[in-house]
Design a protein around this motif. Structure first.
Motif, PDB file in Angstrom:
ATOM      1  N   VAL A   1     118.548  79.285 -13.759  1.00 62.57           N
ATOM      2  CA  VAL A   1     117.806  78.653 -12.764  1.00 62.57           C
ATOM      3  C   VAL A   1     118.831  77.451 -11.962  1.00 62.57           C
ATOM      4  O   VAL A   1     118.834  77.347 -10.741  1.00 62.57           O
ATOM      5  CB  VAL A   1     116.548  77.761 -13.293  1.00 62.57           C
ATOM      6  N   MET A   2     119.481  76.834 -12.830  1.00 62.93           N
ATOM      7  CA  MET A   2     120.502  75.919 -12.349  1.00 62.93           C
ATOM      8  C   MET A   2     121.588  76.507 -11.574  1.00 62.93           C
ATOM      9  O   MET A   2     121.871  75.796 -10.601  1.00 62.93           O
ATOM     10  CB  MET A   2     121.117  75.000 -13.680  1.00 62.93           C
ATOM     11  N   LEU A   3     121.959  77.565 -11.734  1.00 61.25           N
ATOM     12  CA  LEU A   3     123.343  78.052 -10.899  1.00 61.25           C
ATOM     13  C   LEU A   3     122.618  78.341  -9.495  1.00 61.25           C
ATOM     14  O   LEU A   3     123.384  78.001  -8.470  1.00 61.25           O
ATOM     15  CB  LEU A   3     123.635  79.498 -11.438  1.00 61.25           C
TER      16      LEU A   3
ATOM     17  N   ASN B   1     116.809  72.979  -2.974  1.00 58.11           N
ATOM     18  CA  ASN B   1     116.923  74.571  -2.311  1.00 58.11           C
ATOM     19  C   ASN B   1     115.981  74.728  -1.111  1.00 58.11           C
ATOM     20  O   ASN B   1     116.291  75.120  -0.005  1.00 58.11           O
ATOM     21  CB  ASN B   1     116.200  75.273  -3.551  1.00 58.11           C
ATOM     22  N   LEU B   2     114.889  73.982  -0.803  1.00 51.99           N
ATOM     23  CA  LEU B   2     114.282  74.027   0.312  1.00 51.99           C
ATOM     24  C   LEU B   2     114.985  73.344   1.623  1.00 51.99           C
ATOM     25  O   LEU B   2     114.585  73.788   2.665  1.00 51.99           O
ATOM     26  CB  LEU B   2     112.943  73.195   0.229  1.00 51.99           C
ATOM     27  N   SER B   3     115.814  72.443   1.075  1.00 54.62           N
ATOM     28  CA  SER B   3     116.596  71.815   2.254  1.00 54.62           C
ATOM     29  C   SER B   3     117.420  72.558   2.718  1.00 54.62           C
ATOM     30  O   SER B   3     117.989  72.700   4.072  1.00 54.62           O
ATOM     31  CB  SER B   3     117.454  70.456   1.702  1.00 54.62           C
TER      32      SER B   3
ATOM     33  N   TYR C   1     121.204  81.793   3.032  1.00 55.84           N
ATOM     34  CA  TYR C   1     120.268  80.812   3.449  1.00 55.84           C
ATOM     35  C   TYR C   1     118.767  81.005   3.263  1.00 55.84           C
ATOM     36  O   TYR C   1     118.037  79.893   3.380  1.00 55.84           O
ATOM     37  CB  TYR C   1     120.758  80.011   4.900  1.00 55.84           C
ATOM     38  N   ILE C   2     118.371  81.884   2.849  1.00 55.04           N
ATOM     39  CA  ILE C   2     116.907  82.112   2.629  1.00 55.04           C
ATOM     40  C   ILE C   2     116.518  82.580   1.097  1.00 55.04           C
ATOM     41  O   ILE C   2     115.921  82.141   0.369  1.00 55.04           O
ATOM     42  CB  ILE C   2     116.222  83.261   3.539  1.00 55.04           C
ATOM     43  N   ILE C   3     117.411  83.818   1.111  1.00 56.70           N
ATOM     44  CA  ILE C   3     117.045  84.254  -0.358  1.00 56.70           C
ATOM     45  C   ILE C   3     117.528  83.723  -1.536  1.00 56.70           C
ATOM     46  O   ILE C   3     116.412  83.385  -2.393  1.00 56.70           O
ATOM     47  CB  ILE C   3     117.615  86.105  -0.456  1.00 56.70           C
TER      48      ILE C   3
ATOM     49  N   ILE D   1     114.935  81.802  -4.135  1.00 53.44           N
ATOM     50  CA  ILE D   1     114.999  82.351  -5.770  1.00 53.44           C
ATOM     51  C   ILE D   1     115.156  81.028  -6.550  1.00 53.44           C
ATOM     52  O   ILE D   1     114.624  80.625  -7.460  1.00 53.44           O
ATOM     53  CB  ILE D   1     116.175  83.151  -5.852  1.00 53.44           C
ATOM     54  N   GLY D   2     116.042  80.084  -6.118  1.00 57.12           N
ATOM     55  CA  GLY D   2     116.321  78.759  -6.687  1.00 57.12           C
ATOM     56  C   GLY D   2     114.837  77.824  -6.824  1.00 57.12           C
ATOM     57  O   GLY D   2     114.523  77.519  -7.722  1.00 57.12           O
ATOM     58  N   ALA D   3     114.266  77.848  -5.726  1.00 57.59           N
ATOM     59  CA  ALA D   3     113.022  76.887  -5.705  1.00 57.59           C
ATOM     60  C   ALA D   3     111.968  77.748  -6.455  1.00 57.59           C
ATOM     61  O   ALA D   3     111.309  77.130  -7.047  1.00 57.59           O
ATOM     62  CB  ALA D   3     112.578  76.938  -4.054  1.00 57.59           C
TER      63      ALA D   3
END
Length: 459
Positions: free
Chosen positions: A62-64, A374-376, A397-399, A403-405
């Motif tokens: 998740v952190m990556l 992530n959303l930023s 910039y999207i995928i 995934i992170g968020a």
């Protein structure tokens, strides 16, 4: 008291650029406290049914994604405000304030956690000495160093991190000796620390939520953006911090779990490090291991103390918090001295609470910050820069940030009830403060022009 003219001069004083790549990585690793894996081992092992390294791998995954998002945003906004700055600039100043306020929760509490761990260590060695004395001495030393010099703080932090890594290496060597004597699994060649018949997804995710606070440090290095000698090193520093830290957590957690398949050996599962040292290497190694853990905690204390002081500084510089206090930079030391002293005062609260309670509440603020960073990325690159016309841009910039968020959201759903309640109460206080400061949204929450001018002069 300073005159108006003196205050104008003080406002032009900027943070000193004195940190290279490895100094920043060292501060990040110091913030993360690699030996924390042994402190929280009992809590996480009990909660995951004995798969601590699997919880760390899950959290690292998740952190990556989030680390990559931090790397992108720190290049666009090379300010010291981290998630607060990114959200404020890409979405909305009010949302940015609430994200910064939530992030303050984990940044402010982590120095207190370090003071609390020091208290536990010292009481285990000197049980007859009142615990509050150790908290007072520790907080005074860390606060003094942070007021004095960021460069001196970094140098001491680097030495302490190197010392704790040597101790972890010694622990691994001793673990091999104990395996040869039949301790735990009796061998390093076993999958039991990662998977066995009693492993279930829910407890592993809960464990990952607990250990994600161990990764708080890779994001905190963005607080040093205005003190980096070369701003371009920041993304690399972020990735190196999370990868090196994650590897240390996994390896140390794997050996510990192979030695102790369950928590039945431990009298105190709230902090198992002293007992791990005792069982693995005897009384002498317990003291040496404690000294390494002590060094690690001091290193984390130095880094976490300096980081939250800089977040408060940016919020004060913007006028979100009282500017004359929180935006103040000491003219001689060029450090945010008032904020450093304030964080020290808050850290004194470590005289009372338990490690499990405080560490669970910390995760609320951390996950808020991770989600909005992530959303930023999406808000800035997709909606503002229109970077969605190629497959490469869509992926970057999207995928990836989604995934992170999303993966951070999974950890959200597994937050401890105390963490959720405490975090929501803190967020509610922040919202009421924002209403008061803006007179129910009639005024702006942030003076954007001031920050942009100030950050430019700092470069």
């Amino acid at each position: 008291m300073h005159t108006k003219g003196e205050w104008i001069k003080l406002e032009n004083i900027t943070l000193k650029r004195s940190l290279g790549l490895w100094a920043i990585v060292g501060l990040g690793l110091g913030y993360m406290t690699p030996t924390i894996v042994f402190d929280t081992f009992g809590i996480v092992s009990k909660g995951t049914n004995g798969v601590v390294p699997l919880a760390y791998i899950t959290a690292l995954a998740v952190m990556l994604f989030t680390a990559i998002s931090y790397g992108k945003m720190v290049q666009v906004f090379p300010n010291a405000g981290s998630a607060y700055t990114y959200t404020k600039e890409t979405m909305n100043p009010h949302i940015g304030f609430l994200v910064g306020w939530a992030a303050l929760l984990d940044y402010i509490l982590l120095p207190m956690v370090n003071a609390l761990i020091i208290r536990i260590y010292m009481v285990s060695v000197f049980p007859s000495v009142p615990s509050w004395i150790w908290v007072l001495i520790y907080v005074a030393v860390v606060t003094g160093f942070n007021v004095w010099s960021m460069g001196k703080t970094s140098n001491l932090n680097t030495f302490l991190v190197a010392f704790e890594l040597v101790l972890i290496a010694v622990f691994i060597v001793l673990a091999f000796v104990q395996f040869s004597h039949g301790m735990g699994q009796g061998t390093i060649l076993t999958t039991q620390p990662i998977f066995h018949s009693n492993v279930h997804l829910g407890p592993v995710l809960t464990g990952a939520t607990v250990v994600c606070f161990s990764f708080i440090g890779f994001d905190a290095v963005t607080m040093y953006a205005e003190e980096a000698i070369d701003q371009k090193t920041m993304p690399k520093a972020i990735m190196l911090t999370v990868l090196i830290g994650g590897a240390i957590f996994f390896v140390a957690g794997y050996f510990a779990q192979a030695l102790f398949p369950n928590v039945s050996h431990f009298k105190n599962t709230d902090d198992t490090l002293p007992e791990i040292g005792l069982y693995v290497g005897g009384a002498i190694f317990k003291l040496i291991f404690l000294s390494g853990a002590f060094a690690a905690t001091v290193a984390s204390g130095l880094a976490s103390h300096s980081s939250v002081s800089r977040l408060l500084y940016v919020m004060g510089r913007n006028g979100v918090l009282p500017k004359k206090l929180f935006g103040y930079v000491h003219p001689k030391f060029r450090t945010p001295a008032f904020n450093v002293i304030l964080v020290g005062a808050i850290s004194l609260l470590a005289i009372a609470p338990s490690l499990e309670l405080v560490s669970s509440v910390i995760n609320f603020g951390a996950l808020v910050a991770f989600t909005f960073v992530n959303l930023s990325v999406v808000a800035y690159f997709v909606f503002r820069q229109k970077r969605y016309k190629t497959a490469k841009d869509v992926f970057a910039y999207i995928i990836m940030p989604i995934i992170g968020a999303g993966s951070t959201g999974i950890l959200w759903s597994n937050l401890h009830a105390d963490a959720l309640i405490g975090g929501l109460v803190w967020a509610g206080i922040g919202f009421l403060y924002m209403l008061f400061q803006t007179k129910f949204f009639k005024l702006k929450i942030v003076d954007l022009e001031f920050e942009e001018a100030d950050s430019t002069s700092a470069l």
